[in-house]
Structure formats: structure tokens, C-alpha cells
Design an enzyme around this catalytic site. Structure first.
Site, short mmCIF file in Angstrom:
data_model
loop_
_atom_site.label_atom_id
_atom_site.label_comp_id
_atom_site.label_asym_id
_atom_site.label_seq_id
_atom_site.Cartn_x
_atom_site.Cartn_y
_atom_site.Cartn_z
CG ASP A 1 3.99 -27.53 -16.99
OD1 ASP A 1 3.73 -26.76 -16.05
OD2 ASP A 1 3.42 -27.45 -18.10
CG LEU B 1 -7.77 -28.15 -32.29
CD1 LEU B 1 -8.05 -26.91 -31.49
CD2 LEU B 1 -8.42 -28.03 -33.67
CG LEU C 1 -11.18 -34.28 -27.00
CD1 LEU C 1 -10.19 -35.37 -26.62
CD2 LEU C 1 -12.53 -34.53 -26.35
N GLY C 2 -9.97 -29.82 -26.95
CA GLY C 2 -9.37 -28.64 -26.35
C GLY C 2 -8.24 -28.11 -27.22
CE LYS C 3 -5.68 -22.60 -30.75
NZ LYS C 3 -6.24 -21.41 -31.44
N GLY C 4 -4.28 -26.53 -26.89
CA GLY C 4 -3.12 -26.34 -26.05
C GLY C 4 -2.17 -25.30 -26.60
CD GLN C 5 1.88 -23.84 -23.08
OE1 GLN C 5 2.97 -24.30 -23.40
NE2 GLN C 5 1.64 -23.35 -21.87
CB THR C 6 2.31 -27.34 -29.24
OG1 THR C 6 1.67 -28.45 -28.59
CG2 THR C 6 3.44 -26.85 -28.36
#
Length: 914
Positions: A169, A60, A53-58
Site C-alpha cells: 500500500d 484515531l 492529528l488525523g483519522k484513519g481507516q481503523t
């Protein structure tokens, strides 16, 4: 010889066999190597990992599907080997915070899996994407839709603040949308627990949405910081841009510190006041969340005061813990992960204290979560199936002990004895209900009207009955607060007896109307499949002798809706939920009848609820689950077919143009394209243009701005009859290729106004203006040319005379408002003052002669003078019928006297050259 051949063939066969063995061994090794990483990430417990679905800071994020139930979840995969210890502590803090919060508009955490290398967080799966993408795709929102989103955001934020949790945030990228376009607040990686009386110090968040005190590195109140972020989000919803934006980070931070921003004129005035109060540099003057709830724009048309969350210190009932051995180790581990409870020994001392404090409040909140949703081992078959080809399968984090092993003492000193959360204001709805202990279950009803918008039918009737019975006697199952301690059995039995007595009194009161009740029941069964709850109520009230018991009907409907995990707020009491078996077991047909009624109410929510919401005053609340059929059509596979039949298309506009040739239309289009700033065009065909309009940096930058791409075609009108000598009618077709529809409409309206402003229309307006000449006396100071007052008088008279009788002679002064033509000047007027070539910079102060004084009557239909001349077509000059007057499209009476005469001088110069 034969023996030699046999030896050669044998050697060849042996070599071929060796080669085959080598090839097969290589193929086997390659297959094993290629399948190992796939097998590692194939299963996470009972969930099969699928697309990313996506890739975040911490880490997948992938989708996961339960191999038995088919339930979808979002699995956040964190690589523990690549992250530092501090980042892993933030992940653990995020897990602990998400276990504290369960709200309809907060993304839910179901379970946690881990192995030696990875950490797997099983989260709620939503299909609507990010609010940021929604804004980029749709542009700025209407006030109604923006208010719906904003209410849901502040509802979730109020719940977090009541639990002493600050998000820190908030931004559209961290706000997700489900399939019904409801908000889900996500990403609590920056969240923190703020204890009462303390301040936060860590500067975190996104610079576009962070408040000035966070950017300056000062101590700040996390609640006020979240209010600032909500104000920026509201600005983005209404404007489609950000209040503070710059390509340079340093300049951006300076803009945020100053807090000066511009609100466009199209934002309503009441929303502007709210934005100014939320995006306030001074935290002391900045709105609190309670002030935001009370704002007229947020509350809408409802008169009831909004209901805010009570602080958990006034809600959660805490107990005395006998000793350190009685502290639950799992809960203690989660509390250690929170940033404010790092000192373990101090935390234990506070938990063992006999007084009510924040540590005990958080402890019992987490303990209640563990009681309601224990983390147990997965089924053995499912685990073996996923671990068959994996050397290190992910294992579920389970509870090390049961909560029943740890006894509790008496109620702590200062703890709420009867929590108001259980018996108080949330009794009417399930705003903060538990949302299902397992991802395989559907969430129990969670939607609640935060702003008092009334529901219809039996739901509102049921709520009214519950209020009449008394708040202490009836509590909603979904509104029973799951963070408080279980209800005492004696209290439960007393409440059940009270409800039974009330039902018996009601039945005895209605015993004399048994026959009418039967008729009412039959009538309701017949109309259940075709009418809504509101229609049933109206038909019942219209017939006074046929009575239908609203208590049984409404209660049954609510029970069935809560059993089927409906999205509506259930209003049945806790006692009614426990006694539903006795209601259903009295007679078999009643259950089927109630199911039929329930299906008639809830079977087709897309259409019949939409009709019910048309008459409500406030249908845009965050809890209204009405589905717009237009949006559903657009999302379906047959959207293009259905939209062509029923939904009005907005991406194509046709503008008819009459009285113009093809070349003139092209010329006007190109001239309009060149005059519009930031618009570029290219010729793609003989009569076709490709136009692209890109907005430059606006007040909020180009974060949410999108350009427009469209095709412009000039085609002959298909329904015209071409007559010789007449100009054919053309149609200019504008087709939107990409970009916001509203901006496309505004651009088309501007271009169509230019195209349809033809020469004949301008001439008609000038004729109408000439007939409406207002008498006025011009002084010398108001005349900026060489023409005198007598010229103005004669000009007005001759203009009227020309429209009344074209053959009648006029005054010797002039028949043209812009001044006489050169041919007219050669004709003598018989006066002492003869006209010469006028001078633009000289004012004629010559007195009016006797011959021209005869034309002083400005109201006469015509006038003649002793020195008149024939108004022939060869010598007359009519600018209102001439093509030279195209430079001015406004009527004559809109010009000031000076500007009118100065324009006449330019016409004189052109005539002299001719």
C-alpha cells in the site's frame, strides 16, 4: 400576628432550601457526566493525550506527551468494539510486522497499550506531515530532491523485502516527513509476510498505485507489486501528477491494466527509462528492486555499486529448540498474528525442526527484539496518576516471561554460522542500527550513505583506518546487526586483544614524534572552535613536520558523537565502544578537549556542514543531514522579515512598459487574458485585475495540480520624469496570491512578452529585416499573386534606396514591397505594360519590359527608370512605418513569397476603400 409571620417566613426558607438542594444535585450530576469521557481519554500510561492529528481507516491518531520527559509520540487509538474480528487481526498483524522492522526510514512502534474498549499503538511522532500534502503544496519536484526522497523510499523497501515483508500500500499518503524532510514509511496495515517461493493472492491497495496483476485478481509477487507502486510515486514526484487517473473507477482500472501512460518532455531521458521499466505491465519484464538500485539515475555520480540488503535467511543465526516448552509464548503469539502462520501446530513443528527455515528465522528475529526491548511495566506512580480518575485505564502489553527461561540448543542445520551482516558490508555505517528501546530515548545513529557518497573529515579517515585494520577486527557499534545472536565472549576478547595490539604498534611507531604530536594537539585545540574537520585535515597535511594522530582524534570524535546520539553515522568499532571508559579515564583534560572538538564539529550543523557540502559531487543523498537555511527561515516566525532582507522574493514580478498609453496596456492585457485557455479574470479596480488560472485534466489528472491566483496592477513608473508630448512609462505588477511559483513565473513571462512587444520594436525589426534582403530568383510557380518578377526586383531595389536616400527617385514599377497604392497606379510608367488593379487569383505572366529591365541589378544601392515619378510623402505608402502593419510582427524576410503578396492584396483592398 408575629407568630403568623414567623410561620410564613419559615415555610419560605424551607422551600428555598429544597430548591437549592435540587439545583446543587443537578449541577453535581452534570459535572460528573461531562468529566467522565474526558477522564477516560486523558492518559495512556505515562503519556497525556492531546490534539488529534488525523483519522484513519481503523482509528484515531492523537499526539501524546510524556508527563516526565516531555517526549512526544503519536498514539493510534483503535476501537475494538466497533471493528470486526478480521480487522482486529489485521491490526495485530501490523503490530507484529512493525516489531520485525527497525529502519531509519520506517515509522517505529514503541509500545502497545489496551483496555476493554480501546487499543493504543504508541508510534514515532514526525512533524513534517504527509508527502502527499508536500507535493500538493510545492508541485512537482526538481530531479535532485525527487532522487533524495526516492532513495530513502527504496532503502526502506529493500529492508522490508529482506525480511520477507511486502508493504502493498505504498502511496504518498503513507509516506511521512520528519522535521528534516526525511521519509518515514508508515501504515503497514496491508503489509504481509511473503515466504520464499510463495505468491500472494489478496487484492489490496489503492487503485492509482496498484499493479495490473493485483487489479486482475491474479496471484502476484508482492515485491514486484511494490516496485510498480514506487514507479508511480516517482512519476508523481517528478511530474506532479499521476500516470493513471480518471474520475470513473472502472475507466481508471482499465487504464492501469493497459499500462499506457505519457511522460512529459521535461522529465530527463534517464529517468524516463527508469519509469518505463518500473511501470511495466508484465511482471517478468518489470524491474526488480536490485535493478532499480543499479540504475544510473538512482546511483547518481557515485561509481561504487549500491549495497543491497542480504536476505534474512543468510543473516539470522537460528538454533535448535529442545522442545515445545522451550518456545517463547509471546513470540509464538506474534507469529500467529502473521497471515502465513495461521496453523499453530504446523508452526510449532517447523520451530522444533533441527533445520534452518523461515519459521525459525522469524522466531529468532522476534526473540531478539524481545531481548533488546523488553516490554516492562510502567512506573507505579505514573500508572496511579493516570488511573486516578479512570475506571478502566489503558494497561501496557508486557512480556509474560523472560527470554532466559527458554534454553536453546546448537546451531540449526543450514543456519549461517558467522552472519555476514555482522562482519560484512554494513561495518562502515549504521544503516540498520537499533533506534532506541524507549520513546524517551533518542535514536542512535541511523543515517547511512546507501550510494557511497563520501563524508568528510575524520569520519572518512576513520572509515579508511577500519578498512585497513581488517573487517573481522573492527565492527561499527551501530552496524552490529541486532537480529543476530550475541557475540561470543571469547570472540569479543580476541577482537579486543587484536585492537589493543594494533594501537600499541601504532603508538610505538609514532613514539619518535612525541614533541611534534604535542604541537599538533595544541594547534588543533586552538582551531577547534572555528574550523571544521575538513579544514583541520587540510592544515595538518600542509605541515609535514607537525603530526596529529588521526586514529585517536577520529575515534574520540566518533565515540562522543555516538554518546550524544548524533545523526551522523558513527564508525567506531564495537571494541572501541566498550573501551571508551579507559580512553576517557586516562586523563581528565582529554575529555574536555574532546568535547570541545566535538562541539566544534557538531555544534552548528546548519551552517558549517552546509559549507562542507558545497564541494561534494553528490550532496543530495538520503543520508545527508544538511539543513538548508532558506527552509529554516521560511519555517521560522521571522520568515517574512528575513526573506525581505536576504531571501529573494518570487511572488512579485514587475514588467516595465514603454511607449504605450494606459488604455492600450489595458486592452492588450484583456486580449491576452481572453486568449489563454482556462484563464479567467475580473476587474477589481480602475487599473487592477484579479486573475485565476485553473489547469484542466492533464496526463495525470488534477490530483496534484493547483491553480494560480494573482493580482495584476498597472501603476505609473515611480522613477520617471514626465516630459510634455511623451507617453509616460507604466509598470505592470504581478503579485502571486496562491499557487505554484514556477507556474506563476511561466505565466508572467508569457504576459510580459506580449506587453513588451511594442509597435516601435516591431518597426525596428522590420527596418533591420529590410536591410538584409537576400537575392533570390522567383519563378512563376512560386509567385501566388498578380505581381511579376519585375515587381519583386524593383521592390527590393527601392527598399534599399529608401533607406540610403529618401529624396532619390525610384523605379516606375513600385516602391512598396506590398504593391503600389491606388494613387501610384494613375501615374504612367512609360512602358507597354501599365499597372491595373491586381487580382488575387490571377498570376501575371507578362514578360519584363525594357524599361523595367534596367532595375534588374538587385545589388545596386539605387535605381532609376525612364518612367520614374517623384516619391512624395502624399502619394507613398510605407507599411513598415504605418500602424496598419501591426497585424504582422515578424520581419519581412521571414515570409514566403506567396504569403507576402497575398498579404499585400489585403492591404490593397483597405487602401481602395480609403
Amino acid at each position: 400576628m408575629f407568630e403568623a409571620l414567623k410561620e410564613v417566613l419559615g415555610e419560605i426558607n424551607s422551600k428555598l432550601a429544597a430548591v437549592n438542594n435540587e439545583l446543587s444535585s443537578k449541577i453535581m450530576s452534570e459535572n460528573i457526566v461531562s468529566t467522565r469521557p474526558v477522564a477516560q481519554a486523558q492518559y495512556c500510561g505515562p503519556y497525556k493525550l492531546e490534539k488529534t492529528l488525523g483519522k484513519g481507516q481503523t482509528g484515531l491518531v492523537k499526539t501524546g506527551t510524556h508527563c516526565i520527559t516531555g517526549r512526544k509520540v503519536a498514539i493510534k487509538i483503535v476501537n475494538k468494539e466497533k471493528l470486526s474480528e478480521s480487522v482486529l487481526q489485521k491490526v495485530e498483524r501490523e503490530i507484529a510486522i512493525m516489531k520485525l522492522i527497525e529502519h531509519p526510514h520506517v515509522l517505529h512502534l514503541y509500545d502497545v497499550y489496551e483496555n476493554k474498549k480501546y487499543l493504543y499503538l504508541l508510534l514515532e511522532h514526525v512533524s513534517g506531515g504527509e508527502l502527499f500534502d508536500y507535493l500538493v503544496r510545492k508541485g512537482r519536484l526538481m530531479s535532485k530532491e525527487a532522487r533524495k526522497f526516492f532513495r530513502q523510499i527504496i532503502s526502506a523497501l529493500d529492508f522490508c523485502h529482506a525480511h520477507n515483508i511486502c508493504h502493498r500500500d505504498l502511496k504518498p499518503e503513507n509516506l511521512l516527513l520528519d522535521e528534516r524532510n526525511n521519509i518515514k514509511v508508515a501504515d503497514f496495515g496491508m503489509a504481509s509476510l511473503q515466504v520464499e517461493g510463495s505468491m500472494l493472492e489478496t487484492s489490496c491497495g489503492s487503485p492509482h498505485y496498484a499493479c495490473p496483476e493485483v487489479i486482475r485478481g491474479e496471484k502476484y509477487d508482492g515485491r514486484k507489486a511494490d516496485v510498480w507502486s514506487c514507479g508511480v510515486i516517482l512519476y508523481a514526484l517528478l511530474v506532479g501528477a499521476l500516470p493513471f487517473d480518471d474520475d470513473n473507477l472502472r475507466n481508471l482500472l482499465e487504464k492501469v491494466k493497459r499500462g499506457v501512460f505519457h511522460i512529459p518532455h521535461f522529465v530527463p531521458a534517464d529517468v524516463q527509462s527508469l519509469l518505463r521499466a518500473m511501470i511495466e505491465v508484465d511482471p517478468g519484464k518489470r524491474y526488480s528492486l536490485a535493478d532499480v538500485f543499479k540504475h544510473p539515475w538512482v546511483s547518481g555520480t557515485t561509481k561504487a555499486d549500491p549495497e543491497l540488503e542480504l536476505p534474512m535467511s543468510q543473516v539470522v543465526q537460528t538454533h535448535v529448540i529442545p522442545g515445545e516448552d522451550s518456545i517463547d509464548p509471546d513470540v509464538l503469539r506474534h507469529m500467529n498474528c502473521l497471515g502465513c502462520f495461521k496453523d499453530k501446530q504446523k508452526l510449532i513443528n517447523e520451530l522444533l525442526s533441527p533445520k534452518h527455515n523461515t519459521e525459525k528465522m522469524v522466531y529468532f528475529l522476534l526473540l531478539d527484539r524481545k531481548r533488546r526491548r523488553p516490554a516492562q511495566e510502567d512506573d507505579t506512580e505514573i500508572v496511579l496518576r493516570g488511573a486516578a480518575q479512570n475506571n478502566d485505564p489503558p494497561k501496557k502489553r508486557t512480556d509474560s516471561s523472560r527470554t532466559s527461561r527458554y534454553p536453546m540448543g546448537s546451531i540449526a542445520d543450514g543456519s549461517p554460522i558467522n552472519p555476514r551482516k555482522t562482519y560484512g558490508r554494513n561495518q562502515k555505517s549504521g544503516r540498520h542500527s537499533s533506534l532506541g528501546g524507549s520513546p524517551t530515548e533518542s535514536p542512535r545513529s541511523s543515517t547511512r550513505d546507501l550510494f557511497g557518497s563520501s563524508s568528510s573529515g575524520s569520519y572518512s579517515a576513520r572509515a579508511g583506518e577500519d578498512r585497513d585494520r581488517g573487517r573481522s577486527a573492527s565492527r561499527s557499534t551501530n552496524s552490529y546487526h541486532y537480529y543476530t545472536q550475541p557475540v561470543d565472549p571469547q570472540t569479543l576478547a580476541e577482537a579486543a586483544r587484536h585492537v589493543r595490539d594494533a594501537q600499541e604498534r601504532r603508538e610505538s611507531r609514532d613514539s619518535g614524534r612525541g614533541s611534534s604530536r604535542k604541537e599538533s594537539k595544541d594547534r588543533s585545540d586552538k582551531s577547534a572552535s572555528s574550523s571544521s574537520c575538513k579544514n583541520d585535515a587540510s592544515s595538518t597535511s600542509s605541515v609535514p613536520h607537525k603530526y596529529s594522530p588521526p586514529s585517536v582524534m577520529s575515534e574520540s570524535v566518533v565515540v562522543s558523537s555516538s554518546t550524544m546520539n548524533s545523526t551522523n553515522s558513527s564508525t567506531n568499532s564495537l571494541i572501541a565502544g566498550n573501551s571508551q571508559t579507559s580512553i576517557g579515564s586516562t586523563s581528565g583534560p582529554w575529555r574536555s578537549k574532546l568535547n570541545n572538538i566535538k562541539n566544534s564539529f557538531l555544534g552548528t550543523p546548519r551552517f558549517h556542514r552546509r559549507k562542507m557540502s558545497n564541494g561534494t559531487a553528490e550532496s543530495d543523498s538520503e543520508d545527508s543531514q544538511m539543513i538548508d537555511t532558506t527552509d529554516l527561515v521560511k519555517k521560522s516566525w521571522f520568515g517574512s522579515l528575513a526573506s525581505s532582507m536576504s531571501v529573494e522574493r518570487d511572488d512579485t514580478h514587475c514588467v516595465p512598459v514603454q511607449g504605450k498609453t494606459l488604455n492600450s496596456i489595458k486592452a492588450e492585457l484583456i486580449r491576452a487574458f481572453l486568449q489563454i485557455h482556462e484563464l479567467s479574470h475580473s476587474v477589481v479596480g480602475q487599473n487592477c485585475f484579479r486573475v485565476e488560472y485553473k489547469r484542466g485534466p492533464t496526463v495525470g489528472g488534477s490530483v496534484f495540480s493547483r491553480g494560480i491566483k494573482m493580482n495584476v496592477d498597472i501603476i505609473p513608473s515611480p522613477q520617471q520624469v514626465v516630459i510634455a508630448g511623451e507617453t509616460p512609462t507604466y509598470v505592470v505588477q504581478f503579485v502571486l496570491l496562491a499557487g505554484p511559483v514556477r507556474r506563476f513565473k511561466r505565466l508572467v513571462e508569457h504576459l510580459s512578452a506580449i506587453l513588451q512587444n511594442s509597435t516601435q520594436q516591431r518597426a525596428d525589426r522590420q527596418q533591420q529585416a529590410a536591410l538584409m534582403v537576400r537575392p533570390r530568383r522567383l519563378s512563376d510557380s512560386s509567385v501566388g499573386s498578380a505581381c511579376s518578377d519585375s515587381e519583386s526586383n524593383a521592390s527590393s531595389i527601392n527598399m534599399i534606396a529608401r533607406h540610403s536616400d529618401k529624396t532619390e527617385t525610384t523605379s516606375a514599377t513600385s516602391s512598396d514591397p506590398y504593391g503600389p497604392s491606388p494613387s501610384m497606379r494613375s501615374v504612367g510608367s512609360g512602358t507597354a505594360n501599365s499597372y491595373k488593379s491586381p487580382t488575387p487569383h490571377r498570376r501575371n505572366t507578362t514578360a519584363v519590359t525594357a524599361s523595367s529591365s534596367s532595375a534588374s541589378n538587385r545589388y545596386g544601392p539605387s535605381s532609376s527608370s525612364s518612367g520614374s515619378y517623384s516619391n512624395n510623402a502624399d502619394y507613398s505608402y510605407h507599411p513598415e512605418y504605418s500602424q496598419r502593419s501591426n497585424g504582422s510582427s515578424a520581419p519581412k524576410n521571414q515570409y514566403s513569397p506567396g504569403s507576402q503578396r497575398s498579404f499585400a492584396f489585403s492591404m490593397f483592398n483597405k487602401a481602395d476603400k480609403v
